[in-house]
Design a protein around this motif. Structure first.
Motif, PDB file in Angstrom:
ATOM      1  N   LEU A 197      -7.280  14.348  -6.529  1.00 34.71           N
ATOM      2  CA  LEU A 197      -6.633  12.278  -6.696  1.00 34.71           C
ATOM      3  C   LEU A 197      -5.128  12.755  -5.963  1.00 34.71           C
ATOM      4  O   LEU A 197      -4.207  12.625  -7.295  1.00 34.71           O
ATOM      5  N   LEU A 198      -4.885  11.550  -5.304  1.00 34.86           N
ATOM      6  CA  LEU A 198      -4.261  11.568  -4.936  1.00 34.86           C
ATOM      7  C   LEU A 198      -3.635   9.681  -4.841  1.00 34.86           C
ATOM      8  O   LEU A 198      -4.654   9.391  -4.688  1.00 34.86           O
ATOM      9  N   ARG A 199      -2.373   9.420  -5.213  1.00 34.80           N
ATOM     10  CA  ARG A 199      -1.693   8.252  -5.635  1.00 34.80           C
ATOM     11  C   ARG A 199      -0.253   7.935  -4.882  1.00 34.80           C
ATOM     12  O   ARG A 199       0.115   8.789  -5.372  1.00 34.80           O
ATOM     13  N   LEU A 200      -0.325   6.473  -3.876  1.00 32.93           N
ATOM     14  CA  LEU A 200       1.147   7.001  -3.370  1.00 32.93           C
ATOM     15  C   LEU A 200       1.487   4.995  -2.655  1.00 32.93           C
ATOM     16  O   LEU A 200       0.009   4.676  -3.415  1.00 32.93           O
ATOM     17  N   SER A 201       2.155   4.664  -3.030  1.00 40.58           N
ATOM     18  CA  SER A 201       3.150   3.311  -2.373  1.00 40.58           C
ATOM     19  C   SER A 201       3.336   2.619  -2.186  1.00 40.58           C
ATOM     20  O   SER A 201       4.846   4.151  -1.763  1.00 40.58           O
ATOM     21  N   LEU A 202       3.902   1.736  -1.515  1.00 36.32           N
ATOM     22  CA  LEU A 202       4.540   1.315  -0.468  1.00 36.32           C
ATOM     23  C   LEU A 202       6.158   1.201  -0.870  1.00 36.32           C
ATOM     24  O   LEU A 202       7.232   1.222  -1.172  1.00 36.32           O
TER      25      LEU A 202
ATOM     26  N   PRO B 218      13.115  -3.181  12.196  1.00 34.97           N
ATOM     27  CA  PRO B 218      12.314  -3.198  12.758  1.00 34.97           C
ATOM     28  C   PRO B 218      11.076  -2.751  12.919  1.00 34.97           C
ATOM     29  O   PRO B 218      10.102  -3.121  13.947  1.00 34.97           O
ATOM     30  N   ALA B 219      10.179  -2.196  12.125  1.00 34.15           N
ATOM     31  CA  ALA B 219       8.962  -1.713  12.366  1.00 34.15           C
ATOM     32  C   ALA B 219       8.429  -2.400  11.076  1.00 34.15           C
ATOM     33  O   ALA B 219       9.366  -2.583   9.906  1.00 34.15           O
ATOM     34  N   GLN B 220       7.494  -1.562  10.262  1.00 33.90           N
ATOM     35  CA  GLN B 220       6.236  -1.782   9.017  1.00 33.90           C
ATOM     36  C   GLN B 220       6.536  -0.639   8.530  1.00 33.90           C
ATOM     37  O   GLN B 220       6.144  -0.158   8.522  1.00 33.90           O
ATOM     38  N   ALA B 221       7.909  -0.339   8.510  1.00 34.29           N
ATOM     39  CA  ALA B 221       8.323   0.801   8.447  1.00 34.29           C
ATOM     40  C   ALA B 221       7.534   1.157   6.806  1.00 34.29           C
ATOM     41  O   ALA B 221       7.129   3.222   6.633  1.00 34.29           O
ATOM     42  N   LEU B 222       8.004   0.579   6.483  1.00 37.35           N
ATOM     43  CA  LEU B 222       6.916   1.119   4.480  1.00 37.35           C
ATOM     44  C   LEU B 222       5.552   1.913   4.701  1.00 37.35           C
ATOM     45  O   LEU B 222       4.964   2.779   4.260  1.00 37.35           O
ATOM     46  N   ASP B 223       5.011   0.456   5.470  1.00 42.91           N
ATOM     47  CA  ASP B 223       3.158   0.939   5.997  1.00 42.91           C
ATOM     48  C   ASP B 223       3.225   2.247   6.533  1.00 42.91           C
ATOM     49  O   ASP B 223       2.890   2.714   6.497  1.00 42.91           O
TER      50      ASP B 223
END
Length: 468
Positions: free
Chosen positions: A391-396, A360-365
């Protein structure tokens, strides 16, 4: 698993002190997120909760007081996660997806395309051998006779954006799905030690990021959500875009709250020199370009950024992650939903040829955006206490893995309609802006941004109060 368990899991992924989640109070309500087949509402609440905890923790560290209590309101979370759809300027609804962005029947399944930007649209049509004025019917006809995976590869090779729609089991066996699952939810390693403790906020103690400067090199949508949150907390956020890359003013009206927006060409010596001057006074750099894109430019690798700025926090966001065969590919929330199995899980009941669905939303974003903000805030607390940069790293894709493997029970649809979020309005120089307030809330914290968005790229690429 309960909501509390999920919050503790996410907080542990951020290396937060284990007793902090006890400070959370919840205001529950049925919302649009509860309509999802997957338990989307629970991770949404949890990402906002850990972001609020991280903000409260930093505020306490800088002011010397106790850590404030946090409140998570379901209506606020729902509005924030749908903010890109709810924003209005003088009543006009935003354009969210272009005509050539969507699900299309392929010879052996479905393909999801993303063609919101003109250059992505042009590359998609080139890859399929279609004229630049082709419309949805021509695209549908071209894709109907093609293999979905072959289309994915051909469009990527042309610099466009398309993925074959997979179910969750197929994605779990895909090399990129396995790579994403193996990555930490919020990866961190030490960077640039020797930073000085952060000064006291200088105004209300709740402005956890007051006096800090953030360089925002991100685009739709997770990165801007994170930096919008840092701006709420008092940081001076300067968004920088390449002059030749167009941006939607609708998107900026949503995620540009509290920020300034400038254009800077980092591919030129002059542009990198101007960026270097900005970096001299920056505390945080957030990037959202595909892995390797910025590092290929002289002086923009994380270690180079931090070399002359002890204690710097560099946060890198990507669609697919830093490892695996797709690590260097572009991506958006809609594509990750389609590739990872989310879209097929959300498919509406119906005939076998029913198109895939969406959350229902772009919830990953949005979820990744609040996790990213939380990681930055925790890194700033670490810098304040130890002088160490991060140094931080995240991904969808890694956030999608968490959603797909969250076993918080999905609530049955409420017997009454879901509760609409509370929205706010502000008068700007361009008209009346309706927007969703931030869901990040803790005792003594700010409740709104200090400024509304301006025009994309209209500001000078310098910090406020310094000459251009």
């Amino acid at each position: 698993m309960t909501d509390d368990d999920l919050v503790r899991e996410l907080w542990a992924a951020l290396d937060g002190p284990p007793d902090a989640p006890e400070r959370i109070t919840r205001d529950r309500a049925p919302t649009a997120l509860d309509r999802a087949a997957l338990p989307a509402a629970a991770p949404a609440r949890a990402t906002v909760a850990v972001c609020s905890l991280a903000a409260a923790e930093l505020a306490a560290a800088r002011s010397g007081g106790p850590v404030p209590r946090v409140r998570v309101r379901d209506r606020a979370v729902d509005g924030a996660f749908r903010s890109d759809r709810l924003v209005r300027l003088d009543g006009r609804a935003p354009v969210t997806f272009a005509p050539l962005s969507g699900f299309w029947r392929a010879a052996d399944g479905w393909v999801r395309t993303h063609a919101n930007y003109p250059h992505h649209r042009a590359r998609l049509l080139d890859a399929l051998g279609l004229p630049q004025d082709a419309g949805p019917s021509e695209l549908a006809a071209a894709l109907a006779g093609r293999d979905a995976a072959a289309t994915e590869e051909a469009v990527y090779a042309a610099g466009g954006l398309a993925v074959a729609v997979r179910d969750r089991d197929t994605w779990a066996r895909h090399p990129q799905g396995m790579a994403a699952a193996a990555q930490p939810l919020a990866g961190r390693r030490p960077l640039a030690p020797g930073g000085a403790p952060l000064p006291p906020p200088g105004r209300e103690p709740g402005y956890a990021a007051a006096g800090l400067r953030v360089l925002d090199l991100t685009r739709v949508l997770a990165g801007p959500v994170a930096t919008r949150t840092l701006a709420l907390l008092g940081a001076e956020v300067l968004r920088l875009d390449a002059p030749w890359l167009p941006e939607s003013q609708d998107a900026l009206d949503d995620t540009g709250m509290g920020k300034r927006s400038a254009r800077l060409d980092l591919a030129t010596a002059d542009g990198r020199a101007a960026f270097g001057r900005l970096l001299e006074r920056a505390d945080v750099v957030v990037t959202g370009y595909r892995p390797g894109a910025l590092e290929a430019l002289e002086g923009l690798a994380p270690e180079e950024l931090a070399a002359g700025r002890p204690g710097l926090v560099v946060a890198q966001l990507s669609a697919w992650g830093r490892t695996g065969p797709w690590a260097g590919r572009r991506g958006f929330d809609s594509l990750v939903q389609a590739a990872s199995g989310v879209a097929l899980t959300e498919r509406a009941a119906g005939p076998a040829d029913t198109p895939p669905g969406a959350l229902p939303a772009q919830a990953l974003d949005h979820g990744t955006g609040y996790l990213l903000a939380a990681a930055v805030l925790r890194a700033l607390t670490r810098r304040h206490r130890t002088g160490e940069g991060s140094l931080l790293r995240l991904s969808l894709a890694r956030t999608a893995h968490t959603l797909l493997h969250t076993d918080v029970p999905v609530q049955a649809p409420p017997p009454v309609p879901f509760v609409e979020p509370v929205l706010r309005e502000a008068v700007t120089g361009r008209g009346r802006l309706r927007y969703a307030p931030s869901p990040v809330e803790f005792t003594g914290g700010p409740r709104d941004w200090s400024r509304t968005p301006g025009l994309w790229g209209a500001d000078a690429p310098c910090w406020e109060g310094t000459p251009h």
